[in-house]
Design an enzyme around this catalytic site. Structure first.
Site, PDB file in Angstrom:
ATOM      1  CG  ASP A   1      -2.031  -0.912   1.227  1.00 11.37           C
ATOM      2  OD1 ASP A   1      -2.061  -1.793   0.340  1.00 11.37           O
ATOM      3  OD2 ASP A   1      -2.925  -0.794   2.092  1.00 11.37           O
TER       4      ASP A   1
ATOM      5  CB  SER B   1       9.883   1.602   4.373  1.00 10.14           C
ATOM      6  OG  SER B   1      11.190   1.376   3.921  1.00 10.14           O
TER       7      SER B   1
ATOM      8  CG  HIS C   1       1.671  -8.989  -0.106  1.00 11.25           C
ATOM      9  ND1 HIS C   1       0.940 -10.093   0.286  1.00 11.25           N
ATOM     10  CD2 HIS C   1       1.499  -8.070   0.893  1.00 11.25           C
ATOM     11  CE1 HIS C   1       0.351  -9.847   1.457  1.00 11.25           C
ATOM     12  NE2 HIS C   1       0.680  -8.619   1.840  1.00 11.25           N
TER      13      HIS C   1
END
Length: 260
Positions: free
Chosen positions: A86, A227, A142
């Site tokens: 995200d 990050s 992911h």
């Protein structure tokens, strides 16, 4: 002048002990009290979270929370490359014949980012995307595509802020930060680099999948604190989706590009 002042202040506060203190507090039971305020401040939706609020033992535990699978559907098209996180799309563009790319007016080189000239040469004239995760986001990472892990290694030591101020005023923010690099061979026999960049104070990038074969959408790790992800694609390997634009927020599983 702004850059020098900013860099000096960051250097004064971004040391080993400050990192230890911050990490220690975030993982302590005491920090659990901050979770409700954290949710309110960042306007985080709790409906998609798999755990109950009382089940989180610390602020860090909440930060690396899991979300329901149905809240992050995976683009299933065979040629689709998905967002691994995200994030806000900070920058997309072309890598030059000299192996250069640009973020927030600053020039970076593939050589500095990847660590060796030999590896960098394979990505000249390719494409890149920079994805920024704020402290509010879901921080599990992911696999962006089905792929074979060709190499995986760590570069850098300290980590500086990767928000818009850090990118504008920091010194080699992306290529100088602690980062975990994974090179993948994609189904079209082309290559991509999937780079997880550490944020200020805490260099924790944890791998939860250490296999050599990744499946699109499966969890491979998580960040501790905010990050950035940088992805490089070799020449003539992909086309970015028409929906992808700078400043656009994208969720894990949504389409980023299509393989050629």
């Amino acid at each position: 002048m702004k850059e020098k002042i900013y860099q000096s202040l960051i250097e004064l506060t971004n040391g080993k002990w400050s990192s230890v203190i911050l990490k220690g507090f975030a993982q302590s039971k005491l920090s659990k009290r901050l979770i409700p305020s954290y949710i309110k401040y960042f306007d985080i939706s709790i409906q998609e979270i798999t755990s109950k609020m009382d089940d989180f033992s610390s602020l860090h535990d909440f930060f690396i929370r899991h979300v329901k699978d149905e809240s992050r559907p995976i683009m299933s098209s065979e040629n689709a490359i998905i967002s691994p996180v995200d994030a806000t799309v900070e920058k997309i563009g072309d890598i030059t014949a000299d192996g250069v790319f640009h973020v927030k007016g600053k020039t970076y080189s593939l050589h500095n980012m990847l660590g060796t000239e030999k590896i960098a040469e394979e990505y000249v004239n390719g494409k890149y995307i920079v994805l920024y995760l704020s402290p509010a986001e879901y921080h599990r990472i992911h696999a962006p595509v089905n792929g074979k892990v060709l190499r995986q290694y760590v570069l850098g030591k300290k980590s500086y802020p990767v928000n818009k101020w850090g990118l504008m005023y920091g010194k080699n923010t992306i290529s100088g930060n602690y980062r975990l690099l994974t090179e993948l061979e994609m189904p079209n026999n082309k290559k991509c680099f999937f780079i997880k960049v550490g944020a200020m104070f805490v260099n924790s990038i944890e791998l939860t999948n250490k296999t050599k074969e990744w499946s699109k959408g499966e969890e491979v790790g998580y960040f501790s604190f905010g990050s950035t992800v940088v992805m490089f694609f070799s020449e003539e390997s992909i086309e970015f989706a028409t929906t992808i634009r700078e400043g656009h927020f994208i969720r894990m599983g949504e389409l980023v590009a299509n393989m050629l």
